[in-house]
Design a protein around this motif. Structure first.
Motif, short mmCIF file in Angstrom:
data_model
loop_
_atom_site.label_atom_id
_atom_site.label_comp_id
_atom_site.label_asym_id
_atom_site.label_seq_id
_atom_site.Cartn_x
_atom_site.Cartn_y
_atom_site.Cartn_z
N VAL A 4 0.84 -1.21 0.00
CA VAL A 4 0.00 0.00 0.00
C VAL A 4 0.86 1.25 0.00
CG1 VAL A 4 -1.68 1.32 1.34
CG2 VAL A 4 -1.93 -1.15 1.12
N ILE A 5 1.93 1.22 0.80
CA ILE A 5 2.82 2.39 0.89
C ILE A 5 3.50 2.65 -0.46
CG2 ILE A 5 4.97 3.22 1.94
CD1 ILE A 5 4.05 1.81 4.52
N LYS A 6 3.92 1.56 -1.13
CA LYS A 6 4.58 1.74 -2.43
C LYS A 6 3.64 2.39 -3.45
CE LYS A 6 7.81 -2.15 -1.96
NZ LYS A 6 8.15 -3.52 -2.42
N LEU A 7 2.33 2.10 -3.33
CA LEU A 7 1.35 2.66 -4.28
C LEU A 7 0.95 4.08 -3.94
CD1 LEU A 7 -0.96 -0.47 -4.70
CD2 LEU A 7 0.68 0.43 -6.38
N THR A 8 1.32 4.55 -2.73
CA THR A 8 0.93 5.89 -2.29
C THR A 8 2.04 6.88 -2.62
OG1 THR A 8 -0.29 4.90 -0.45
CG2 THR A 8 0.18 7.26 -0.31
N PRO A 9 1.71 7.92 -3.38
CA PRO A 9 2.74 8.92 -3.75
C PRO A 9 3.29 9.63 -2.51
CG PRO A 9 0.54 9.66 -4.41
CD PRO A 9 0.39 8.24 -3.98
N ASP A 10 4.53 10.13 -2.63
CA ASP A 10 5.18 10.76 -1.48
C ASP A 10 4.42 11.98 -0.98
OD1 ASP A 10 7.08 8.86 -1.54
OD2 ASP A 10 8.61 10.07 -2.56
N ASP A 11 3.76 12.71 -1.86
CA ASP A 11 3.09 13.94 -1.42
C ASP A 11 1.65 13.69 -0.99
OD1 ASP A 11 2.10 13.30 -3.86
OD2 ASP A 11 2.35 15.31 -4.77
N HIS A 12 1.24 12.43 -0.91
CA HIS A 12 -0.12 12.12 -0.49
C HIS A 12 -0.24 12.34 1.03
CE1 HIS A 12 -3.83 9.88 0.31
NE2 HIS A 12 -4.07 9.93 -1.00
N ALA A 13 -1.41 12.85 1.45
CA ALA A 13 -1.61 13.18 2.86
C ALA A 13 -1.51 11.98 3.78
CB ALA A 13 -2.98 13.85 3.03
N ASP A 14 -1.77 10.77 3.25
CA ASP A 14 -1.75 9.57 4.11
C ASP A 14 -0.39 8.89 4.19
OD1 ASP A 14 -4.41 9.88 4.64
OD2 ASP A 14 -5.08 8.51 3.06
N LYS A 15 0.56 9.36 3.37
CA LYS A 15 1.84 8.66 3.27
C LYS A 15 2.56 8.58 4.64
CE LYS A 15 5.30 6.98 0.59
NZ LYS A 15 5.20 6.04 -0.53
N ALA A 16 2.61 9.69 5.32
CA ALA A 16 3.32 9.72 6.60
C ALA A 16 2.67 8.78 7.61
CB ALA A 16 3.37 11.14 7.15
N GLY A 17 1.35 8.80 7.64
CA GLY A 17 0.64 7.94 8.58
C GLY A 17 0.86 6.47 8.28
N GLN A 18 0.88 6.14 6.98
CA GLN A 18 1.11 4.75 6.60
C GLN A 18 2.52 4.29 7.01
OE1 GLN A 18 0.33 4.96 2.42
NE2 GLN A 18 -1.92 4.87 2.66
N LEU A 19 3.48 5.18 6.79
CA LEU A 19 4.86 4.84 7.17
C LEU A 19 4.96 4.65 8.70
CD1 LEU A 19 6.75 7.31 4.85
CD2 LEU A 19 7.07 4.83 4.85
N ASN A 20 4.31 5.54 9.40
CA ASN A 20 4.33 5.45 10.86
C ASN A 20 3.71 4.13 11.32
OD1 ASN A 20 4.61 6.79 13.64
ND2 ASN A 20 2.42 6.31 13.57
N ASN A 21 2.62 3.74 10.68
CA ASN A 21 1.96 2.47 11.05
C ASN A 21 2.83 1.27 10.73
OD1 ASN A 21 -0.26 3.89 11.94
ND2 ASN A 21 -1.43 3.62 10.03
N LEU A 22 3.52 1.35 9.59
CA LEU A 22 4.43 0.26 9.24
C LEU A 22 5.56 0.15 10.26
CD1 LEU A 22 5.43 -1.96 7.34
CD2 LEU A 22 6.57 -0.18 5.97
N GLY A 23 6.08 1.32 10.64
CA GLY A 23 7.13 1.32 11.66
C GLY A 23 6.66 0.72 12.96
N THR A 24 5.42 1.02 13.32
CA THR A 24 4.85 0.46 14.55
C THR A 24 4.73 -1.06 14.46
OG1 THR A 24 3.62 2.51 14.94
CG2 THR A 24 2.87 0.53 16.10
N ALA A 25 4.39 -1.55 13.28
CA ALA A 25 4.27 -3.00 13.09
C ALA A 25 5.64 -3.67 13.23
CB ALA A 25 3.66 -3.31 11.73
N PHE A 26 6.66 -3.07 12.59
CA PHE A 26 8.02 -3.61 12.77
C PHE A 26 8.41 -3.61 14.25
CE2 PHE A 26 9.05 -2.34 8.21
CZ PHE A 26 9.22 -3.64 7.78
#
Length: 970
Positions: A4-26
């Motif tokens: 999902v993160i790979k499909l989300t462009p860097d300037d998308h409003a949800d990108k940071a939240g998705q990355l943060n969630n992925l980090g939390t999962a790791f």
């Protein structure tokens, strides 16, 4: 999630939240499995999330907090200082960005506190642990009761308190730690993922308190909850190794206390598991290796197998090599390694080992700041290493370095009192051994100052008695050193200070405060209130633990006890700062003790390994020194062993329940009685008598006309030997014994002979009232039929108007307590029960139960004159505590009877009535007019005459019959 993160462009409003969630999962997967790759990935994507989130965005604080937690976990795993610095930096940002009242404020403060605590554990900067406690307390205060995070925050606050305790050694911190950790566990439901960690932390805190106070229930609790923690932690969990390591430490700690081999075997087993489960590169690898090495060292000391000390040095060296410079644990690991080198040196004598020991122990000391709780331990270890090298090579510099290290350790007030006490003793012993008298006296002075902290009012009476056997021997050694330089006054003061320590503590709490109350009533009232509460706390019987943590009420009671002790000490300090109260409840100076000899000389006999001496306190206030060169510490112990063998041969030392003697011979025991009394005469008593001839004129010239009165106050093994019967018997050409020259009494302390209750009554025209308590058929105990003969004897001499007899069901606990203050004399003819574990539970067996000393000591007996304890072994004492007078006779002295007649061992049924007959005839005189003018004697003289009569009746060499009857007091 990664797709999902790979499909989300860097300037998308949800990108940071998705990355943060992925980090939390790791992060969560790392928490569960401990794989380093996961925490690396977590930090990487969390940092990306933060970079994409503009300042002022509502999610910024949460993302910073998450990143801080990830840095924190990587620091715990790898121990790199940069990670904890980064963690604190971003966590502070997160807290600052979180407005007051925000739901996550408390959680972020808690995380920041954890980071401060970890940096403190790494660098040892006191400011960090202060900050940790401050922000964690804020987190707890902000979290409402019932909130899911409350338990975790309480647990973390407890961890910080525990951490500060290890650094500063203040008891309040570990008490607070246990309190809030227990709250956390109570709030956490079974099955919760955090339960195991909380139990583990509580176990660590119990162990820390055990190491400080030595209460066995703490280490038992520690092992119990740590085992629970491990059982709740699944295999493969990242924290499994740490919890195994902690359990191993607890087993090792209990092994040091109890010496049971199974504990150290268990310690090595679980510590090896912990090391094996800890991957290379883990921040805790070094600490766990060092702990395993300590366990190997302990087993080596117990079994002496060289392989264990080789293993200890190997793993401890690995630990030191792995720990980075600047880490707060470096000093501990170096000192541990040094101890292992010292241990191997003692075993093999190779100089290289002691050189290495000194080198690494010196590093440990240099790395530890002044005021650190462990500083005294490292200095003490260094002192021992220098001492060993001095004894090996004889270089004076090593002797000097050893004494300096010991002195610094003893004076490090932040460290445990027990550690400081040991260091002071090592300092004193080293100086004594090599005849540095002045330094030895300085060391013993420090020893005496520390003893009240080792035998502390904040501990139970039982725990205090556990500390005393070695302390008694140390006091005797200190007095011997003072005597060796001619400082007799100091020797007397020290011996008095070191005798009956627990009795005096109890009596101090019950001391009237009349003068203080007159001048400072509020302070006196507060001190009275605290004293009463502390007295009750010290003598209460806390519950033993069963198969679960001890009841919360018992824990609260113990903590309250220690708070009361601290408050009591603070109040004493306040009183002593007032004008005219500088010496309030302090140890007595010789000028205050000298009046103990106003009615006749008091002979203090000191038995120490250095030398044996008598100090005679004369009525003039002079101290006469008598060296006892014919007896040694070892010989005194041998005489005591011979006496015990003789008593066992006669069957009169068979139990502690006060049974009257059956006089059944015991096999494999020899009767050395005559030789023991002869040796006491020639080695102890006979050398003393000529030296006090001037102190007591007519001692020899008029010996048969008016015998002088001598009071014995003996130490060590002599405290259990019958000095009053010393002599040569059975040889008409050489017969001579002390009773030909003096009447003997005993005293537990000089203080016991002081005060308003310690002067014999001089009004011989006044008829004393007698309370007789008899129990010929005590429920549940053997019958004592001859007791009624004693009652008849007393009634023969006592006036009917001045006597009270309680027997059978009338002789119950409340009735006896109610009558005691109405009579000058009490005669207890019953079973006596001595409780060595808790002397205040020693008792007289009455119809409805035990009349314990604890109950007796709450009385205020203004008219008391004499207690006659016609029970068995009422002055026997505990062979491990010769300086403490742990017996019923001492208790009766303590509650206000200036004189006590008691027995050293079981007495014969026929002998007690005969003694009573003669004692009361001499005390009260016959009740017929023809002999009414007969001179009445004081208790000591009355017993002297009675025993002389019994000796004629049973034969003077039938020692077991007549020797046990003794008089205490004046």
């Amino acid at each position: 999630m990664e797709e999902v993160i790979k499909l989300t462009p860097d300037d998308h409003a949800d990108k940071a939240g998705q990355l943060n969630n992925l980090g939390t999962a790791f992060f969560r997967r790392f928490e569960r499995l401990g794989k380093l790759k996961d925490i690396e990935n977590a930090i990487h994507v969390m940092q990306q999330a933060i970079d994409l989130t503009p300042d002022g965005h509502a999610d910024k604080a949460g993302q910073l907090s998450n990143l801080g937690s990830a840095f924190f976990r990587r620091f715990e795993r790898l121990g790199k200082l940069k990670d904890i610095e980064n963690a604190i930096h971003v966590m502070r940002q997160a807290v600052n960005l979180t407005p007051d009242g925000h739901a996550d404020k408390a959680r972020r403060l808690n995380n920041l506190g954890n980071a401060f605590e970890s940096r403190f554990e790494c660098l040892g900067e006191l400011n960090d642990i202060e900050n940790a406690i401050h922000v964690k307390q804020q987190a707890v205060n902000l979290t409402p009761d019932g909130h899911a995070d409350k338990a975790g925050q309480l647990n973390n606050l407890g961890s910080a308190f525990s951490c500060r305790f290890k650094r500063l050694g203040e008891l309040k911190d570990i008490e607070n730690a246990i309190h809030v950790m227990q709250q956390a566990i109570d709030l956490t439901p079974d099955g919760h993922a955090d339960k195991a960690g909380q139990l583990n932390n509580l176990g660590n805190a119990f162990q820390s308190r055990f190491e400080r106070l030595g209460e066995l229930k703490d280490i038992e609790n520690a092992i119990y909850v740590m085992r629970q923690a491990i059982n709740l932690t699944p295999d493969g969990h990242a924290d499994k190794a740490g919890r195994l390591n902690n359990l191993g430490n607890a087993f090792s700690c209990r092994f040091e206390h109890l010496g049971e081999l199974k504990d150290i075997e268990n310690a090595i087993h679980v510590m090896q598991q912990a090391v094996d489960l800890t991957p290379d590169g883990h921040a805790d690898k070094a600490r766990r290796l060092s702990n395993l090495g300590n366990a190997f060292s302990h087993r080596f000391a117990h079994l002496g197998e060289l392989k264990d000390i080789e293993n200890a040095i190997h793993v401890k060296q690995q630990a030191v090599d792995l720990i980075p410079d600047g880490h707060a644990d470096k000093a501990t690991l170096l000192s541990n390694l040094g101890n292992a080198f010292s241990c191997r040196f003692e075993h093999l004598g190779e100089l290289k080992d002691i050189e290495n020991a000194i080198h690494v122990k010196q590093q440990a000391v240099d790395l530890t700041p002044d005021g650190h709780a462990d500083k005294a331990a490292w200095l003490n270890n260094l002192g021992k290493a220098f001492s060993h090298r001095f004894e090996h090579l004889g270089k004076l510099k090593d002797f000097t370095e050893a004494t300096v290290a010991y002195k610094q350790a003893a004076e490090n007030t932040s460290s445990r009192p027990s550690t400081r006490y040991l260091a002071a003793c090592h300092w004193a012993n080293l100086c004594s051994k090599y005849q540095c008298s002045s330094s030895a006296l300085d060391a013993y002075t420090v020893v005496l100052e520390i003893i009240p902290q080792v035998v502390w009012l904040g501990q139970t009476v039982h725990r205090r008695y556990e500390e005393l056997p070695n302390i008694g021997r140390t006091i005797n050694a200190a007095a011997a050193m003072a005597i060796s330089v001619g400082d007799f006054t100091r020797a007397v003061e020290w011996l008095e200070e070191g005798r009956s320590i627990v009795w005096k503590q109890i009596l101090q709490l019950r001391t009237p405060l009349d003068e203080l109350h007159q001048q400072h009533p509020d302070l006196a009232d507060e001190l009275s209130r605290v004293s009463l509460a502390l007295d009750n706390a010290g003598t209460s019987k806390l519950h033993d633990i069963d198969s679960e943590i001890e009841h919360q009420s018992a824990e609260e009671e113990a903590q309250n006890h220690r708070k009361l002790a601290a408050k009591y000490e603070q109040l004493l300090k306040e009183v002593r700062e007032l004008d005219g109260f500088g010496s309030f409840l302090r140890h007595k100076k010789f000028s205050e003790l000298a009046p103990a000899a106003r009615n006749g000389p008091v002979v203090v006999v000191n038995v120490a390994k250095l030398r044996c001496d008598a100090l005679v306190l004369c009525t003039s206030g002079e101290i006469v020194h008598v060296p006892l060169s014919k007896i040694s510490y070892t010989q005194a112990e041998a005489l005591h062993s011979k006496l015990l063998s003789s008593l066992q041969a006669h069957g009169v030392r068979v139990s502690r329940n006060g049974d009257r003697a059956t006089c059944l011979a015991r096999k494999n025991n020899q009767d050395h009685f005559g030789s023991v009394l002869a040796d006491l005469w020639s080695h102890v008593v006979q050398p003393i008598l000529p030296e006090i001839e001037q102190a007591v004129s007519f001692l020899f010239e008029n010996a048969h006309h008016s015998l002088p009165h001598i009071t014995w106050c003996a130490t060590g093994a002599l405290a259990f030997l019958p000095l009053h019967a010393a002599g040569i018997y059975g040889d008409p050409t050489r017969n001579m014994n002390i009773s030909d020259f003096a009447v003997s009494s005993y005293t537990t302390t000089l203080t016991a002979m002081l005060g308003s209750g310690s002067t014999p009554k001089q009004d011989l025209n006044k008829i004393p009232s007698v309370l007789t308590v008899s129990q010929p058929d005590t429920p549940g105990l053997p019958s004592l039929p001859a007791i009624m003969k004693e009652v008849e004897v007393i009634q023969r001499y006592a006036s009917p108007d001045h006597t009270c007899h309680l027997t059978h069901e009338l002789a119950n606990v409340q009735a006896v307590l109610g009558q005691m203050d109405k009579h000058e004399i009490i005669h207890l003819a019953c079973h006596g029960i001595q409780d060595l574990k808790n002397p205040l539970s020693s008792a007289f067996a009455l119809y409805d139960g035990k009349l314990e000393l604890n109950a007796l000591m709450r009385l205020s007996l203004k008219n008391a004159e004499l207690a006659v304890l016609s029970a068995c072994q009422t002055a026997t004492g505990d062979e491990n505590l010769p300086e403490e007078a742990v017996h019923l006779a001492a208790g009766m002295l303590a509650i206000g009877y200036p004189g006590v007649i008691a027995t050293m061992w079981s007495i014969g049924d026929k002998d007690a009535p005969l003694i009573s007959d003669k004692v009361y005839a001499n005390l009260l005189g016959p009740r017929n007019d023809t002999e009414g003018q007969k001179v009445k004697l004081t208790p000591a003289y009355a017993l002297h005459e009675a025993v002389k009569h019994l000796r004629k009746e049973v034969g003077e060499t039938n020692f077991v019959k007549w020797v046990p009857f003794i008089h205490f007091g004046v």
